[in-house]
Motif scaffolding. Structure first.
Motif, PDB file in Angstrom:
ATOM      1  N   UNK A  49      91.600  25.308  44.235  1.00  0.00           N
ATOM      2  CA  UNK A  49      92.448  25.311  45.216  1.00  0.00           C
ATOM      3  C   UNK A  49      92.341  25.715  46.062  1.00  0.00           C
ATOM      4  N   UNK A  50      92.794  25.603  47.532  1.00  0.00           N
ATOM      5  CA  UNK A  50      92.792  26.502  48.495  1.00  0.00           C
ATOM      6  C   UNK A  50      92.288  27.678  48.836  1.00  0.00           C
ATOM      7  N   UNK A  51      93.465  28.394  47.560  1.00  0.00           N
ATOM      8  CA  UNK A  51      93.225  29.915  47.212  1.00  0.00           C
ATOM      9  C   UNK A  51      92.034  30.706  47.010  1.00  0.00           C
ATOM     10  N   UNK A  52      91.206  29.203  45.763  1.00  0.00           N
ATOM     11  CA  UNK A  52      90.208  29.687  45.544  1.00  0.00           C
ATOM     12  C   UNK A  52      88.862  29.489  46.219  1.00  0.00           C
ATOM     13  N   UNK A  53      89.186  28.333  47.275  1.00  0.00           N
ATOM     14  CA  UNK A  53      87.970  28.366  47.990  1.00  0.00           C
ATOM     15  C   UNK A  53      87.997  29.243  49.091  1.00  0.00           C
ATOM     16  N   UNK A  55      88.555  32.552  48.974  1.00  0.00           N
ATOM     17  CA  UNK A  55      89.031  32.734  48.057  1.00  0.00           C
ATOM     18  C   UNK A  55      87.331  34.164  47.775  1.00  0.00           C
ATOM     19  N   UNK A  56      86.642  32.691  47.459  1.00  0.00           N
ATOM     20  CA  UNK A  56      85.026  33.094  47.975  1.00  0.00           C
ATOM     21  C   UNK A  56      84.465  33.037  49.083  1.00  0.00           C
ATOM     22  N   UNK A  57      85.072  32.482  50.116  1.00  0.00           N
ATOM     23  CA  UNK A  57      85.063  33.411  51.326  1.00  0.00           C
ATOM     24  C   UNK A  57      84.431  34.110  52.051  1.00  0.00           C
ATOM     25  N   UNK A  58      85.935  35.540  51.294  1.00  0.00           N
ATOM     26  CA  UNK A  58      85.109  36.804  51.491  1.00  0.00           C
ATOM     27  C   UNK A  58      84.214  37.331  51.087  1.00  0.00           C
ATOM     28  N   UNK A  59      84.018  36.967  50.196  1.00  0.00           N
ATOM     29  CA  UNK A  59      82.207  37.485  49.614  1.00  0.00           C
ATOM     30  C   UNK A  59      82.655  39.176  49.290  1.00  0.00           C
ATOM     31  N   UNK A  60      82.461  40.446  49.833  1.00  0.00           N
ATOM     32  CA  UNK A  60      82.626  42.013  48.996  1.00  0.00           C
ATOM     33  C   UNK A  60      83.988  42.281  49.007  1.00  0.00           C
ATOM     34  N   UNK A  67      92.656  41.379  53.314  1.00  0.00           N
ATOM     35  CA  UNK A  67      91.386  40.819  53.938  1.00  0.00           C
ATOM     36  C   UNK A  67      91.261  39.602  54.898  1.00  0.00           C
ATOM     37  N   UNK A  68      90.504  38.763  55.768  1.00  0.00           N
ATOM     38  CA  UNK A  68      89.756  39.127  56.596  1.00  0.00           C
ATOM     39  C   UNK A  68      90.626  40.687  57.361  1.00  0.00           C
ATOM     40  N   UNK A 121      88.008  33.189  60.514  1.00  0.00           N
ATOM     41  CA  UNK A 121      88.406  33.629  59.074  1.00  0.00           C
ATOM     42  C   UNK A 121      89.668  32.732  58.385  1.00  0.00           C
ATOM     43  N   UNK A 122      90.425  32.734  59.063  1.00  0.00           N
ATOM     44  CA  UNK A 122      91.585  31.838  58.153  1.00  0.00           C
ATOM     45  C   UNK A 122      92.090  30.387  58.023  1.00  0.00           C
TER      46      UNK A 122
END
Length: 807
Positions: A49-53, A55-60, A67-68, A121-122
């Motif tokens: 989903x868009x949320x999961x995608x 989330x994966x860009x946030x890294x650590x 975040x960001x 970033x958003x």
């Protein structure tokens, strides 16, 4: 005229009225579309989903929900600046105050830096605007639009709509004999069923995605001539309650069309086309390249409904003013005309002549002409605001003024007694200027009582006039029912017939000469439209006009008023990203293991397995559920989590929390909070303890899409769920103070009993007092007492609603 005029509201009709209202408040009997493939994915592969995608860009930064942005305050100020702030310059000036950025710990020091974070970033989950120039008569026009297919994908795949999307049509009836049909949402109408049936022959297992388009020109400034021409898109898979609430974001701004009157083109072009004839060409050009595309998916977007006022309806159907956009032009005529024009070489003169003879506007390429399953005349839907409130009711007030005189009507208006639901017009209604639809709605609440008992001139009997007014008001209110049965539709038709039976009184009084009113004629199509597309609140222009505030007027105010449309599209994109991120912050994916450790849901896997089995087959016994649940496997590893439930109605305003321990913005620990609630087992009433039990909410969650596809492939999945730890059942109240004593419910191994339940079964929150001796245990704290104490008193004194409910 005589007094012996038949009244369609006879005794039999009154009984039918009572019966239909009873049907509208009872559970319907559903007949599902005979196909198991509609709505199913092409394969078992899971697409993030868009949320999961995101989330994966946030890294650590996975542990930072904002975040960001760095901290909560960093995010809150950013949200204020873009949603409620004064403007970019003012925000920058605020942030330039000495030391304010450092004191607040912000990650940006002006609007430019904030915009950069948002832009880079958003994500909004919705496509970017495309800027395009089109040439009409040698004049260039700027068009800002989005890819229509990507807009449909954005709505269809939005995580916010998980569990509410409708994939297949249904037929609803008031009884198991299926004699009386019920219509409400779009999927209960005949259009979706018939279209799904036709599509099934070509694409077995395909899913219809009904596309709903609306457009309307709007004024951007109170004074001046600045206008915008927004086009909105939504899909019928969303329930009408979602589509008509701007806060649910079920509508997407598809385009800004040119709103010029094309005066320059009219003066300079050698084309015989007038400015009025060129406007439809501009409108259609922007749709032609996009509406023909299709999903590479089992879902098929099909243009279903167009929403607009009368001028917009004429524009879309190529009809001329004064004609009906639904029935005056046979659907096949335009195709024949286009074929004839092609045969003569397509000259402008021949084309214009052919269109003029057919009574339509000369538009060469209507966007709908080659779309499958589309009948543009059928797609035109009722418009309560313009056809009734700003149409027939507006005329009716004028006719009554001529019949009775403004003085007496206003005198009666001034003397209406006050009431919570009645708006008093203390200066009367006859002197009002530019009356809004809302004001016409308010006037309708007392319009009939203003004329009761008033005599007409020359001794003419007022019976026909009163009944004509009553018939129009009946039609107005019946047409806005949120659900209709076959009986109520007969009453709707009868009300219109009654008006036609009595309307001659206005001709006799020389108030009307003829009845050539397109808005009156449009009422003939209401019953058929409701049967096709559901009730009128599926397609009311009142809801789309509300969108003008967000998508046009507010966007314009955020610009410098020069070359505004590029600025408006950027502002809207940033606003969508802020709203999307706000929803993302409130909806976090939590790992199963994290749910156990942070939320204390020790038996979440077993409890969820039992729920899945019992939800799929409610008739299973406890041993059967236990046996079947052992076969449930989890091919996914995250739950979607919420931290509170809000209850809001006329009688109760309550909030239940289920939030784990965390650290505040200063790093200080904040203890977890898991509230207790009253659960309804399905037999509970409006008061008393019968059918209720107390539980502690440890987790509020929803299954991710892949889980719904795994466990409920052929049915609507459950909505919001809760993991509940149980207390013992109510027994007898204490004979002295009258409160009920309960204890934490444990099995023979002293383990807490817990279940997964649907949130909709939670009645409200409740307050527990710990049972204690003469000295209360000093080790207990407010945040730990529910976990450390075993026995409690159920308090009825938390609020008046609880007091009235418990006894």
């Amino acid at each position: 005229m005589t007094e012996s005029v038949a009244d369609y509201r006879g005794e039999g009709e009154c009984e039918a009225h009572k019966r239909t209202h009873t049907h509208l408040h009872t559970k319907t009997f559903t007949v599902l579309f005979p196909s198991t493939g509609a709505g199913a994915p092409i394969d078992d592969e899971h697409e993030d989903t868009e949320y999961e995608q995101f989330q994966s860009t946030l890294g650590d930064q996975d542990d930072n929900p904002y975040a960001p942005f760095l901290l909560r305050i960093d995010w809150e100020i950013a949200k204020w600046a873009k949603m409620r702030g004064p403007g970019s310059t003012a925000v920058s000036e605020l942030l330039q105050i000495k030391d304010i950025v450092a004191l607040l710990g912000l990650s940006y020091k002006n609007s430019t830096e904030l915009n950069k974070i948002i832009d880079e970033h958003l994500t909004s989950g919705r496509p970017r605007f495309i800027r395009h120039e089109i040439i009409v008569g040698g004049e260039a026009f700027k068009v800002f639009y989005r890819d229509v297919i990507q807009c449909i994908r954005a709505l269809y795949g939005d995580p916010e709509f998980l569990g509410v999307l409708v994939f297949t049509p249904e037929r609803h009836y008031t009884d198991s004999d299926c004699k009386t049909r019920v219509y409400f949402d779009m999927h209960t109408g005949r259009w979706w069923w018939d279209t799904q049936k036709a599509l099934k022959k070509l694409k077995p297992g395909a899913t219809v995605i009904p596309v709903i388009i609306s457009s309307d020109k709007t004024q951007l400034t109170v004074f001046g001539s600045r206008t915008a021409y927004p086009v909105y898109l939504t899909i019928g898979n969303l329930p009408k309650d979602v589509r008509r609430k701007p806060s649910r974001r079920g509508q997407i701004l598809l385009a800004y069309l040119p709103s010029s009157r094309l005066e320059q083109h009219h003066q300079q072009s050698r084309s015989p086309s007038s400015p009025r004839e060129c406007i439809p060409q501009v409108w259609y050009l922007r749709h032609q390249d996009h509406e023909r595309q299709r999903f590479v998916h089992c879902g098929h977007p099909i243009f279903a409904v167009y929403i607009g006022d009368y001028p917009e309806q004429l524009l879309v159907t190529c009809c001329k003013s004064g004609t009906c956009p639904k029935c005056d032009i046979p659907p096949n005529d335009i195709g024949k005309i286009l074929h004839t024009v092609a045969q003569v070489g397509g000259s402008s003169a021949a084309f214009s002549l052919a269109c003029r003879e057919a009574g339509i506007k000369p538009v060469r390429h209507p966007f709908w002409v080659q779309l499958p399953f589309v009948n543009i005349f059928r797609s035109i839907t009722p418009d309560i605001l313009h056809q009734l409130y700003q149409g027939i009711i507006k005329h009716l007030i004028v006719w009554l003024t001529e019949a009775y005189g403004a003085e007496e009507l206003d005198a009666r208006c001034w003397r209406l007694p006050p009431n919570h639901h009645i708006r008093l017009f203390m200066k009367g209604i006859m002197t009002l200027q530019r009356i809004t639809g809302k004001e016409h709605s308010d006037i309708c609440k007392f319009l009939l009582v203003l004329i009761i008992g008033l005599p007409l001139r020359d001794g003419v009997s007022p019976v026909h006039l009163v009944r004509a007014v009553r018939a129009i008001l009946d039609f107005l209110y019946l047409s806005q029912y949120p659900a209709h049965t076959s009986d109520t539709l007969r009453r709707l038709h009868a009300a219109l017939e009654s008006f036609h039976q009595h309307k001659s009184i206005f001709v006799d009084l020389s108030i009307r000469i003829n009845w050539k009113l397109p808005k009156l004629h449009s009422l003939d199509h209401y019953v058929d439209s409701i049967k096709l597309f559901g009730t009128t609140d599926n397609c009311d222009t009142q809801y789309t006009e509300r969108l003008h505030i967000d998508f046009a007027k507010d966007a314009y105010r955020a610009t410098n008023h020069k070359d505004e449309f590029p600025q408006m599209t950027i502002w809207l994109e940033r606003r969508e990203k802020i709203l999307r991120h706000d929803a993302f912050i409130n909806l976090k994916g939590v790992w199963f293991n994290q749910a156990v450790t942070s939320y204390g849901t020790s038996w979440i896997r077993d409890a969820l397995a039992c729920f899945i089995v019992s939800f799929r087959d409610p008739l299973l016994t406890a041993p059967e559920i236990e046996r079947e649940s052992s076969r449930i496997t989890y091919r996914w590893d995250k739950l979607w989590i919420w931290h509170k439930i809000k209850f809001a109605s006329e009688s109760i305003h309550d909030v239940v929390h289920a939030r784990p321990a965390r650290a505040d913005k200063y790093g200080r620990p904040v203890p977890g909070r898991f509230d207790t609630v009253l659960m309804n087992d399905g037999t509970g009433g409006t008061s008393g303890i019968e059918g209720y039990r107390v539980g502690c909410v440890r987790l509020i969650f929803q299954l991710p899409p892949e889980a719904s596809q795994q466990y409920f492939p052929n049915s609507v999945p459950p909505g919001h769920l809760a993991y509940i730890e149980w207390y013992t059942a109510f027994t007898q109240p204490d004979p002295v103070h009258g409160m009920y004593r309960i204890s934490r419910s444990r099995d023979r191994n002293r383990s807490l009993r817990a279940s997964v339940v649907e949130v909709r079964h939670i009645r409200r929150g409740c307050h527990l007092y710990p049972v204690s001796g003469a000295v209360i245990d000093r080790s207990w704290t407010s945040s730990t007492v529910l976990d450390e104490c075993e026995h409690f008193w159920v308090s009825p004194f938390s609020d008046m609603h609880m007091y009235m409910s418990l006894f």
